[in-house]
Write a protein that holds these residues in place. Structure first.
Motif, mmCIF file in Angstrom:
data_model
loop_
_atom_site.group_PDB
_atom_site.id
_atom_site.type_symbol
_atom_site.label_atom_id
_atom_site.label_comp_id
_atom_site.label_asym_id
_atom_site.label_seq_id
_atom_site.Cartn_x
_atom_site.Cartn_y
_atom_site.Cartn_z
ATOM 1 N N LEU A 38 -4.727 0.781 -5.163
ATOM 2 C CA LEU A 38 -4.342 -0.585 -4.808
ATOM 3 C C LEU A 38 -3.083 -0.984 -5.558
ATOM 4 O O LEU A 38 -2.969 -0.716 -6.750
ATOM 5 C CB LEU A 38 -5.442 -1.569 -5.191
ATOM 6 N N PRO A 39 -2.172 -1.669 -4.891
ATOM 7 C CA PRO A 39 -0.956 -2.106 -5.579
ATOM 8 C C PRO A 39 -1.150 -3.441 -6.306
ATOM 9 O O PRO A 39 -0.199 -4.020 -6.785
ATOM 10 C CB PRO A 39 0.044 -2.249 -4.426
ATOM 11 N N THR A 40 -2.379 -3.927 -6.374
ATOM 12 C CA THR A 40 -2.627 -5.253 -6.928
ATOM 13 C C THR A 40 -3.870 -5.258 -7.809
ATOM 14 O O THR A 40 -4.641 -4.318 -7.813
ATOM 15 C CB THR A 40 -2.782 -6.276 -5.781
ATOM 16 N N ALA B 65 -0.437 -4.988 4.782
ATOM 17 C CA ALA B 65 -0.947 -5.256 3.429
ATOM 18 C C ALA B 65 -2.346 -5.856 3.483
ATOM 19 O O ALA B 65 -2.702 -6.554 4.433
ATOM 20 C CB ALA B 65 -0.012 -6.225 2.705
ATOM 21 N N THR C 2 -7.104 5.205 -1.339
ATOM 22 C CA THR C 2 -5.753 5.073 -1.865
ATOM 23 C C THR C 2 -5.733 4.037 -2.985
ATOM 24 O O THR C 2 -6.552 3.120 -3.016
ATOM 25 C CB THR C 2 -4.781 4.637 -0.758
#
Length: 121
Positions: free
Chosen positions: A91-93, A8, A89
């Protein structure tokens, strides 16, 4: 130039300091820390060049397109500050904080609810 990050990313931060503004030509820079051990260049490593500032900050960029890729401090070379705009890609945040807002550009307004710090917390 291509790279991959294993694991991460650290917290996404927008830095508004004068050095980051000048290095990017923008109001702030979006960065996330990544352990150097988790970062691998998979293609085009020879295109990377490094600029070292008087403050001991090394900025790594692509010599073909000029894109800033990462930076690191000589005092902490095992932590890279990855330039988020170079990711392919999603971002998950979201941004976790704005730092150095005490020296932010007068012409830029911050319109999100992320915490703001005059300097580095």
């Amino acid at each position: 130039m291509h790279y991959e990050v294993r694991g991460a990313l650290g917290e996404l931060v927008y830095c508004h300091c004068q050095r980051c503004r000048k290095a990017t030509g923008s109001a702030f820079i979006a960065v996330a820390p990544v352990p150097k051990a988790n970062f691998t260049i998979t293609q085009g490593e020879t295109a990377l060049k490094t600029y070292r500032s008087e403050a001991g900050v090394c900025r790594v960029f692509c010599s073909h397109c000029g894109s800033p890729i990462m930076a690191y401090r000589e005092s902490a070379p095992d932590i890279l500050r990855l330039r988020i705009g170079t990711l392919d890609t999603p971002l998950p945040t979201q941004v976790s904080a704005h730092i150095f807002v005490g020296s932010k550009a007068d012409w830029h307004e911050i319109h999100d609810d992320a915490p703001q710090y005059v300097e580095r917390p």
